[in-house]
Design an enzyme around this catalytic site. Structure first.
Site, PDB file in Angstrom:
ATOM      1  N   HIS A 112      14.857   6.548   3.273  1.00  0.00           N
ATOM      2  CA  HIS A 112      14.166   8.016   3.109  1.00  0.00           C
ATOM      3  C   HIS A 112      12.795   7.969   4.056  1.00  0.00           C
ATOM      4  CE1 HIS A 112      11.990   4.905   0.532  1.00  0.00           C
ATOM      5  NE2 HIS A 112      10.791   5.764   0.209  1.00  0.00           N
ATOM      6  N   HIS A 116       9.487   8.212   3.842  1.00  0.00           N
ATOM      7  CA  HIS A 116       8.264   7.846   3.647  1.00  0.00           C
ATOM      8  C   HIS A 116       7.734   7.005   4.397  1.00  0.00           C
ATOM      9  CE1 HIS A 116       8.301   9.349  -1.096  1.00  0.00           C
ATOM     10  NE2 HIS A 116       7.614  10.274  -0.239  1.00  0.00           N
ATOM     11  N   ASP A 157       6.030   4.041   4.605  1.00  0.00           N
ATOM     12  CA  ASP A 157       6.221   2.692   4.501  1.00  0.00           C
ATOM     13  C   ASP A 157       7.564   2.215   4.912  1.00  0.00           C
ATOM     14  OD1 ASP A 157       6.783   4.109   1.969  1.00  0.00           O
ATOM     15  OD2 ASP A 157       6.596   2.010   0.915  1.00  0.00           O
ATOM     16  N   HIS A 158       8.528   3.215   5.248  1.00  0.00           N
ATOM     17  CA  HIS A 158       9.853   2.793   5.490  1.00  0.00           C
ATOM     18  C   HIS A 158      10.230   3.328   6.736  1.00  0.00           C
ATOM     19  CE1 HIS A 158      11.265   1.807   1.231  1.00  0.00           C
ATOM     20  NE2 HIS A 158      10.012   2.458   1.049  1.00  0.00           N
ATOM     21  N   HIS A 200      14.456   9.522  -6.090  1.00  0.00           N
ATOM     22  CA  HIS A 200      13.040   9.483  -5.801  1.00  0.00           C
ATOM     23  C   HIS A 200      12.361  10.722  -5.442  1.00  0.00           C
ATOM     24  CE1 HIS A 200       9.820   6.719  -4.387  1.00  0.00           C
ATOM     25  NE2 HIS A 200      10.032   6.906  -3.085  1.00  0.00           N
ATOM     26  N   ASP A 218      13.884   3.440  -2.404  1.00  0.00           N
ATOM     27  CA  ASP A 218      13.152   3.398  -3.797  1.00  0.00           C
ATOM     28  C   ASP A 218      13.593   4.435  -4.581  1.00  0.00           C
ATOM     29  OD1 ASP A 218      11.413   1.901  -2.072  1.00  0.00           O
ATOM     30  OD2 ASP A 218       9.715   3.506  -1.885  1.00  0.00           O
ATOM     31  N   HIS A 274      10.003  -4.627  -2.326  1.00  0.00           N
ATOM     32  CA  HIS A 274       9.132  -3.582  -2.395  1.00  0.00           C
ATOM     33  C   HIS A 274       8.151  -3.916  -3.517  1.00  0.00           C
ATOM     34  CE1 HIS A 274       7.944   0.827  -2.902  1.00  0.00           C
ATOM     35  NE2 HIS A 274       8.392   0.598  -1.337  1.00  0.00           N
TER      36      HIS A 274
END
Length: 317
Positions: free
Chosen positions: A63, A65, A67-68, A141, A212, A270
């Site tokens: 996805h 976001h 942090d990915h 998510h 996530d 995570h």
């Protein structure tokens, strides 16, 4: 087949955990590396391993976001300077192409290789060749998010050399043909079916890597009978209401999923920065009360994905 964790933290980098990135090392199987998510500073993490960016030919994003994905433009740029001139495919939710191309355009970055994009909006098969099949399913998510299931196709059984010798079939190129299951004609005129000299096929391995997510039926479909399940563990036992509110899972929910879907090994990643040292071990201990073969992974952990033992013909496993 090995899994190497380049980042196991959640949200933002910490002193002991970088943000999410996981490498599936397929060097023996196809001489390549697949990345799953590319959090900030992934290329810095790679410098502390034996991984070669030029070997990375597929990147799967769960996805969008930060942090990915915040490490993706830098990694793509550096790959050009490190001998990576072969094409690379990026799989991910709709918008991943715009993110990458905008980053490269604004920074005036020129790559020495071609990027192919496969943007995902629905569940389905995303890649297949003679050795592997990769499918994706939507998770639950805050934004569009996918989990991936990597299935290795079965390996042909071993050639029974003792039986060949007993039947006086001389060694030579014919062994290679029989290993492929072909029917061959020997110099003495005998016609031999290679299938008759092969042991049982070796089932391929299955790895499920989830993004996530709250608990959702699609997670179970991805995990079913997997040799390894990589699952987020942002929250701990007793925090299921918080996990749901923030569209995440607890360690206990991950362990219950692994048990219910007959997974062989559960790897929790995570991990929130709230859980360090003994607290991270407590996450593992809690999960093991539900599913014993659980491990909370750390940055740079390498996990071998073993073949399951196949019972010889005439026996029962």
């Amino acid at each position: 087949m090995e899994i190497q964790f380049l980042g196991t933290g959640a949200g933002s980098p910490g002193k002991f955990r970088n943000v999410t990135s996981t490498a599936l090392r397929l060097l023996d199987e196809r001489n390549s590396v697949w990345l799953f998510d590319v959090g900030e500073a992934t290329q810095h993490q790679i410098l502390r391993t034996t991984l070669k960016p030029r070997k990375i030919d597929k990147i799967f994003i769960t996805h969008l976001h930060g942090d990915h994905i915040f490490g993706l433009p830098g990694l793509l740029s550096s790959r050009s300077f490190q001998g990576g001139d072969g094409p690379l495919t990026i799989y991910g939710p709709r918008g991943i192409r715009q993110y990458v191309e905008t980053s490269l355009r604004v920074s005036e970055t020129k790559l020495s290789y071609k990027i192919h994009y496969q943007e995902l909006t629905t569940d389905g098969l995303v890649f297949e060749d003679s050795k592997f099949r990769v499918s994706a399913r939507r998770l639950d998510h805050k934004i569009l998010c996918f989990g991936y299931r990597v299935e290795e196709k079965d390996h042909a059984g071993e050639l029974n050399v003792e039986k060949l010798r007993a039947d006086q079939i001389p060694a030579g190129p014919v062994y290679g043909q029989m290993k492929s299951g072909e029917t061959v004609t020997l110099p003495d005129g005998r016609t031999i079916n290679g299938q008759d000299y092969l042991g049982p096929s070796q089932p391929g391995r299955i790895v499920a890597l989830l993004g996530d997510t709250r608990q959702t039926p699609n997670a179970a479909k991805l995990a079913e009978n997997a040799d390894v399940l990589v699952h987020e563990s942002t929250f701990a036992k007793g925090e299921s209401k918080l996990a749901r509110a923030y569209y995440h899972s607890t360690n206990i929910q991950a362990a219950e999923l692994a048990k219910r879907t007959h997974v062989k090994m559960l790897l929790l990643n995570h991990i929130s920065a709230r859980y360090t040292g003994k607290m991270a071990l407590e996450l593992q201990s809690q999960a093991r009360d539900v599913f014993h073969n659980t491990r909370v992974v750390k940055d740079f952990d390498e996990i071998n994905v073993p073949f399951q033992k196949v019972a010889p013909e005439g026996t029962h496993s």
